[in-house]
Design a protein around this motif. Structure first.
Motif, PDB file in Angstrom:
ATOM      1  N   ALA A  44       0.803  -1.218   0.007  1.00 54.86           N
ATOM      2  CA  ALA A  44       0.140  -0.038   0.038  1.00 54.86           C
ATOM      3  C   ALA A  44       0.853   1.193  -0.176  1.00 54.86           C
ATOM      4  O   ALA A  44       0.529   2.089  -0.673  1.00 54.86           O
ATOM      5  CB  ALA A  44      -0.935  -0.133   1.138  1.00 54.86           C
ATOM      6  N   TRP A  45       2.057   1.279   0.876  1.00 52.65           N
ATOM      7  CA  TRP A  45       2.842   2.367   0.941  1.00 52.65           C
ATOM      8  C   TRP A  45       3.585   2.608  -0.522  1.00 52.65           C
ATOM      9  O   TRP A  45       4.089   3.697  -0.874  1.00 52.65           O
ATOM     10  CB  TRP A  45       3.920   2.095   1.861  1.00 52.65           C
TER      11      TRP A  45
ATOM     12  N   ASP B 160       2.153   2.109  -3.250  1.00 49.82           N
ATOM     13  CA  ASP B 160       0.933   2.272  -4.482  1.00 49.82           C
ATOM     14  C   ASP B 160       0.610   1.119  -5.342  1.00 49.82           C
ATOM     15  O   ASP B 160       0.283   1.526  -6.343  1.00 49.82           O
ATOM     16  CB  ASP B 160       1.406   3.658  -5.079  1.00 49.82           C
TER      17      ASP B 160
ATOM     18  N   THR C 128      -1.852  -0.953  -5.249  1.00 48.71           N
ATOM     19  CA  THR C 128      -3.071  -1.373  -4.777  1.00 48.71           C
ATOM     20  C   THR C 128      -3.602  -2.823  -4.890  1.00 48.71           C
ATOM     21  O   THR C 128      -4.083  -3.567  -3.818  1.00 48.71           O
ATOM     22  CB  THR C 128      -4.085  -0.386  -5.418  1.00 48.71           C
TER      23      THR C 128
ATOM     24  N   TYR D 295      -9.086   1.837   3.553  1.00 49.28           N
ATOM     25  CA  TYR D 295      -8.203   2.099   2.439  1.00 49.28           C
ATOM     26  C   TYR D 295      -8.952   1.840   1.176  1.00 49.28           C
ATOM     27  O   TYR D 295      -8.718   2.860   0.168  1.00 49.28           O
ATOM     28  CB  TYR D 295      -7.397   0.727   2.404  1.00 49.28           C
TER      29      TYR D 295
ATOM     30  N   ARG E 173      -8.296   5.593   0.628  1.00 51.96           N
ATOM     31  CA  ARG E 173      -7.023   5.458   0.127  1.00 51.96           C
ATOM     32  C   ARG E 173      -5.924   5.939   0.901  1.00 51.96           C
ATOM     33  O   ARG E 173      -5.120   6.571   0.416  1.00 51.96           O
ATOM     34  CB  ARG E 173      -6.653   5.950  -1.707  1.00 51.96           C
TER      35      ARG E 173
ATOM     36  N   LYS F 211      -2.977   5.442   2.816  1.00 47.10           N
ATOM     37  CA  LYS F 211      -1.641   4.461   2.754  1.00 47.10           C
ATOM     38  C   LYS F 211      -1.491   3.921   3.946  1.00 47.10           C
ATOM     39  O   LYS F 211      -0.974   2.887   4.269  1.00 47.10           O
ATOM     40  CB  LYS F 211      -0.628   5.294   2.083  1.00 47.10           C
TER      41      LYS F 211
END
Length: 259
Positions: free
Chosen positions: A24-25, A27, A29, A81, A85, A87
């Motif tokens: 997630a960090w 990006d 997804t 999330y 969104r 992160k």
């Protein structure tokens, strides 16, 4: 399935959640979704196996409810999330879940297959499960409030995080109370009796409702709102497990069946 197997499922699930939060960090997804969901499946596999082994939903003891709390925290994080969104939310929810997993590992509890008649209602499982999900969301909101108070500075988006978590958490808390009323009607013949547990549940529900109204009418006064949110979470803890240690509940509360 025995309680001794929990550590293996827990380690596998936590590793997958950590990997998902890392993605997630970055990006990524799709990878974050896949790894987090896979971890949830592994953890739920243990809950399901315990369900079959005990021949009842694992919802009676504090250790069993902590299982659900540990499961719903990453699930709540994934939902947040997906919607906003953020992160950091998967890392945050994983950390909170690990705390409760460690408590269960350090303090395992003995599980009995036998449920008292009041706990055999079909409304018992949805009541506790929905409540645990609400607790997970409201717990995340409380920790976020502490974080913002320590930082002493925040953006509007960060301030809205606590509101969004409380909105959804209070909605599930309301459903949990409704399911609990239906359970009480079937188990004890009445929807509400102002039992000590029910009284604290009403106090908690009203406290979060006050927070929401305060935020709506005083949107610029965030600091007192954050302190109010922490107080609400303390009340929630009293409702969840603190009630068992109050003299008023000893021998008089129908909700102290696990003591």
């Amino acid at each position: 399935m025995t309680w001794e197997s929990f550590i293996y499922f827990a380690i596998c699930a936590v590793l997958l959640w950590v990997a998902g939060s890392y993605q997630a960090w970055k990006d990524k997804t799709k990878s974050a979704y896949a790894l987090t969901i896979l971890g949830l499946c592994v953890f739920f596999a243990f809950i399901l196996s315990m369900w079959m082994s005990l021949e009842r939903p694992p919802l009676r003891t504090m250790g069993e409810t902590r299982l659900w709390y540990s499961f719903f925290l990453p699930l709540a994080g994934l939902m947040v999330y997906s919607r906003w969104r953020y992160k950091w939310i998967l890392s945050f929810s994983t950390l909170l879940s690990v705390v409760f997993i460690c408590v269960n590992l350090l303090k395992p509890e003995i599980h009995s297959k036998t449920l008292m008649p009041a706990l055999q209602s079909p409304w018992f499982a949805p009541h506790v499960i929905v409540y645990m999900f609400a607790y997970a969301l409201l717990g995340a909101a409380a920790v976020m409030a502490v974080y913002l108070l320590v930082r002493r500075r925040w953006s509007q988006q960060e301030a809205e995080i606590t509101d969004n978590l409380v909105y959804v958490g209070l909605a599930f808390l309301t459903f949990g109370m409704l399911f609990g009323a239906l359970w009480a009607k079937e188990a004890w013949g009445h929807y509400w009796s102002w039992d000590p547990k029910e009284t604290w549940a009403a106090i908690t529900w009203l406290a979060y409702l006050v927070y929401i109204h305060f935020r709506l009418y005083r949107p610029q006064q965030l600091t007192p709102a954050l302190w109010m949110l922490i107080i609400c979470f303390v009340l929630l803890q009293m409702c969840w497990w603190g009630i068992n240690y109050l003299p008023s509940a000893q021998g008089s509360s129908v909700h102290t069946y696990s003591m």
